[in-house]
Scaffold this active site. Structure first.
Site, PDB file in Angstrom:
ATOM      1  N   ARG A 202       0.849  -1.187   0.000  1.00 57.58           N
ATOM      2  CA  ARG A 202       0.000   0.000   0.000  1.00 57.58           C
ATOM      3  C   ARG A 202       0.890   1.244   0.000  1.00 57.58           C
ATOM      4  NH1 ARG A 202      -3.640  -2.606  -1.653  1.00 57.58           N
ATOM      5  NH2 ARG A 202      -5.715  -2.914  -0.750  1.00 57.58           N
TER       6      ARG A 202
ATOM      7  N   HIS B 222      -1.592  -0.216  -9.827  1.00 57.95           N
ATOM      8  CA  HIS B 222      -2.308  -1.094  -8.881  1.00 57.95           C
ATOM      9  C   HIS B 222      -2.866  -2.338  -9.593  1.00 57.95           C
ATOM     10  CE1 HIS B 222      -4.515  -1.130  -4.770  1.00 57.95           C
ATOM     11  NE2 HIS B 222      -4.343  -2.368  -5.220  1.00 57.95           N
TER      12      HIS B 222
HETATM   13  P1  NDP Z   1      -2.027 -10.687   5.823  1.00 56.25           P
HETATM   14  O1  NDP Z   1      -2.920 -10.039   6.827  1.00 56.25           O
HETATM   15  O2  NDP Z   1      -2.145 -12.138   5.586  1.00 56.25           O
HETATM   16  O3  NDP Z   1      -0.488 -10.394   6.185  1.00 56.25           O
HETATM   17  C1  NDP Z   1      -0.075  -9.157   6.686  1.00 56.25           C
HETATM   18  C2  NDP Z   1       1.355  -9.330   7.183  1.00 56.25           C
HETATM   19  O4  NDP Z   1       1.822  -8.046   7.624  1.00 56.25           O
HETATM   20  C3  NDP Z   1       1.439 -10.267   8.393  1.00 56.25           C
HETATM   21  O5  NDP Z   1       2.631 -11.029   8.333  1.00 56.25           O
HETATM   22  C4  NDP Z   1       1.512  -9.301   9.570  1.00 56.25           C
HETATM   23  O6  NDP Z   1       2.175  -9.804  10.712  1.00 56.25           O
HETATM   24  C5  NDP Z   1       2.323  -8.184   8.953  1.00 56.25           C
HETATM   25  N1  NDP Z   1       2.131  -6.944   9.718  1.00 56.25           N
HETATM   26  C6  NDP Z   1       1.004  -6.263   9.955  1.00 56.25           C
HETATM   27  N2  NDP Z   1       1.246  -5.196  10.739  1.00 56.25           N
HETATM   28  C7  NDP Z   1       2.577  -5.225  11.006  1.00 56.25           C
HETATM   29  C8  NDP Z   1       3.438  -4.410  11.764  1.00 56.25           C
HETATM   30  N3  NDP Z   1       2.974  -3.316  12.431  1.00 56.25           N
HETATM   31  N4  NDP Z   1       4.733  -4.728  11.840  1.00 56.25           N
HETATM   32  C9  NDP Z   1       5.218  -5.836  11.183  1.00 56.25           C
HETATM   33  N5  NDP Z   1       4.451  -6.656  10.438  1.00 56.25           N
HETATM   34  C10 NDP Z   1       3.143  -6.342  10.355  1.00 56.25           C
HETATM   35  O7  NDP Z   1      -2.257  -9.846   4.469  1.00 56.25           O
HETATM   36  P2  NDP Z   1      -2.053 -10.358   2.961  1.00 56.25           P
HETATM   37  O8  NDP Z   1      -0.729 -11.030   2.877  1.00 56.25           O
HETATM   38  O9  NDP Z   1      -3.244 -11.081   2.497  1.00 56.25           O
HETATM   39  O10 NDP Z   1      -2.037  -8.948   2.196  1.00 56.25           O
HETATM   40  C11 NDP Z   1      -1.055  -7.964   2.473  1.00 56.25           C
HETATM   41  C12 NDP Z   1      -1.413  -6.665   1.775  1.00 56.25           C
HETATM   42  O11 NDP Z   1      -1.172  -6.756   0.379  1.00 56.25           O
HETATM   43  C13 NDP Z   1      -2.880  -6.268   1.846  1.00 56.25           C
HETATM   44  O12 NDP Z   1      -3.201  -5.680   3.094  1.00 56.25           O
HETATM   45  C14 NDP Z   1      -2.978  -5.273   0.729  1.00 56.25           C
HETATM   46  O13 NDP Z   1      -2.660  -3.975   1.227  1.00 56.25           O
HETATM   47  C15 NDP Z   1      -1.902  -5.705  -0.250  1.00 56.25           C
HETATM   48  N6  NDP Z   1      -2.467  -6.202  -1.523  1.00 56.25           N
HETATM   49  C16 NDP Z   1      -2.151  -5.527  -2.677  1.00 56.25           C
HETATM   50  C17 NDP Z   1      -2.635  -5.960  -3.893  1.00 56.25           C
HETATM   51  C18 NDP Z   1      -2.237  -5.262  -5.160  1.00 56.25           C
HETATM   52  O14 NDP Z   1      -2.746  -5.587  -6.237  1.00 56.25           O
HETATM   53  N7  NDP Z   1      -1.309  -4.342  -5.134  1.00 56.25           N
HETATM   54  C19 NDP Z   1      -3.527  -7.122  -3.996  1.00 56.25           C
HETATM   55  C20 NDP Z   1      -3.775  -7.766  -2.729  1.00 56.25           C
HETATM   56  C21 NDP Z   1      -3.266  -7.301  -1.549  1.00 56.25           C
HETATM   57  P3  NDP Z   1       1.600 -11.079  11.530  1.00 56.25           P
HETATM   58  O15 NDP Z   1       1.875 -12.258  10.622  1.00 56.25           O
HETATM   59  O16 NDP Z   1       2.388 -11.100  12.767  1.00 56.25           O
HETATM   60  O17 NDP Z   1       0.131 -10.820  11.713  1.00 56.25           O
END
Ligand code: NDP
Length: 311
Positions: free
Chosen positions: A226, A274
């Site tokens: 993002r 995107h």
């Molecule tokens: P998940 O919720 O499965 O994974 C998020 C990861 O980020 C987890 O490992 C989480 O840690 C980590 N995280 C969250 N907050 C923090 C923090 N403060 N510090 C360190 N690590 C953190 O999400 P997805 O993998 O499904 O998706 C990730 C993102 O990808 C989406 O939120 C979206 O913004 C983006 N996306 C973009 C697309 C595009 O076309 N460009 C398409 C689809 C998604 P923990 O494992 O400990 O919870």
């Protein structure tokens, strides 16, 4: 039989309706009422996209869950009128798309493909052979559904893969980091950093001037996560200083990226609109149907959003 309101953009209805009907039949709910209009008091589940016209959930008094079509929930998670469970999208098809996009862009930078794609000028630039993946460190920031899949896909090439998450993780073959200290560690050891974090108050400006300075000189950033994960001006400064060699950016603070934004004209920035990956209707519909089946059977929903953490 439950009433399911399709509350995404109307133009998505014709695409999703046959897939949702087939998926509901597969999970034993062929008679579920799947509609685009309903008395709010009759709606049991909502298939939702944050750009829906539904922004006030208060009238939906019978609602059991909101099933988001997008992986990112930053535009709905803070909605105070939404008090029922919110599930985000985890979809095999979207995951595959993200893996392919990320592997493609990692390989582009790893192999230095641009030099030859843009160097078709009659000059024979021999002598510089691409390194092997085993000599390249790739850090995946955000080690969730998408980040782990990307890491898993990079490993067979031999890349030295590391991952960073909020909570500790153990994944065979991957060096894992977590928390604030872990961020400094992973940045210092990433020749290529892939950002797959959600947009939350805690992840804003994960890459600011101070964190960018921790990265090795000549590092590359790939951001399909993002826009707010990066401080735009700090990135431009680091690119201008030559500390960061290139940034491939799919997501932005403002989308579409305004035509006068300096990212467009910067020679060391690649802008993609995107398109890294999107929800695929057939596999996503199976995910949604499974969650509705679970709701009807009194089983826990899959992929619930933690409203406090924001993802
Ligand atoms: P998940 O919720 O499965 O994974 C998020 C990861 O980020 C987890 O490992 C989480 O840690 C980590 N995280 C969250 N907050 C923090 C923090 N403060 N510090 C360190 N690590 C953190 O999400 P997805 O993998 O499904 O998706 C990730 C993102 O990808 C989406 O939120 C979206 O913004 C983006 N996306 C973009 C697309 C595009 O076309 N460009 C398409 C689809 C998604 P923990 O494992 O400990 O919870």
């Amino acid at each position: 039989m439950p009433t399911i309101l399709f509350a995404a953009r109307p133009e998505r209805w014709n695409i999703y309706a046959p897939h949702l009907r087939a998926a509901l039949a597969e999970v034993g709910l062929p008679d579920a009422r799947l509609v685009t209009e309903a008395d709010p008091q009759d709606v049991d589940y909502m298939v939702y996209a944050p750009n829906s016209k539904v922004q006030d959930f208060t009238p939906f008094t019978r609602l059991k869950a909101v099933l988001n079509l997008w992986a990112g929930v930053e535009d709905v998670v803070g909605n105070a009128t939404l008090t029922v469970p919110l599930a985000r999208m985890v979809d095999d098809g979207m995951t595959n798309g993200m893996v392919e996009w990320c592997v493609g862009h990692v390989l582009r930078h790893h192999l230095g493909m641009d030099a030859h794609i843009h160097g078709q000028d009659g000059i024979w630039r021999s002598g510089k052979v691409p390194p092997l993946a085993r000599d390249r460190r790739v850090g995946v920031l955000g080690f969730g559904a998408l980040g782990r899949a990307v890491a898993t896909a990079l490993m067979p090439f031999g890349f030295q893969v590391s991952g960073w998450s909020r909570s500790p993780k153990e994944v065979a073959g991957v060096t894992t980091h977590h928390g604030a200290a872990g961020l400094s560690e992973i940045l210092a050891t990433s020749d290529i950093a892939v950002l797959l974090l959600p947009d939350t108050p805690a992840t804003e400006n994960t890459l600011d001037a101070e964190r960018l300075a921790l990265m090795p000189k000549g590092a590359v950033i790939i951001n399909p996560g993002r826009g707010p994960l990066i401080d735009d001006q700090a990135l431009l400064d680091a690119l201008d200083a030559g500390h960061i060699a290139h940034a491939t950016l799919d997501v932005f603070r403002e989308e579409p990226l305004p035509p006068d934004h300096p990212f467009w004209a910067h020679p060391a920035v690649t802008v993609t609109p995107h398109i890294a990956s999107e929800t695929r209707p057939s596999s996503a519909s199976r995910m949604i149907a499974e969650n509705i089946r679970r709701g009807e059977a009194g089983e826990p929903f899959l992929h619930l959003v933690d409203r406090d953490l924001g993802y």
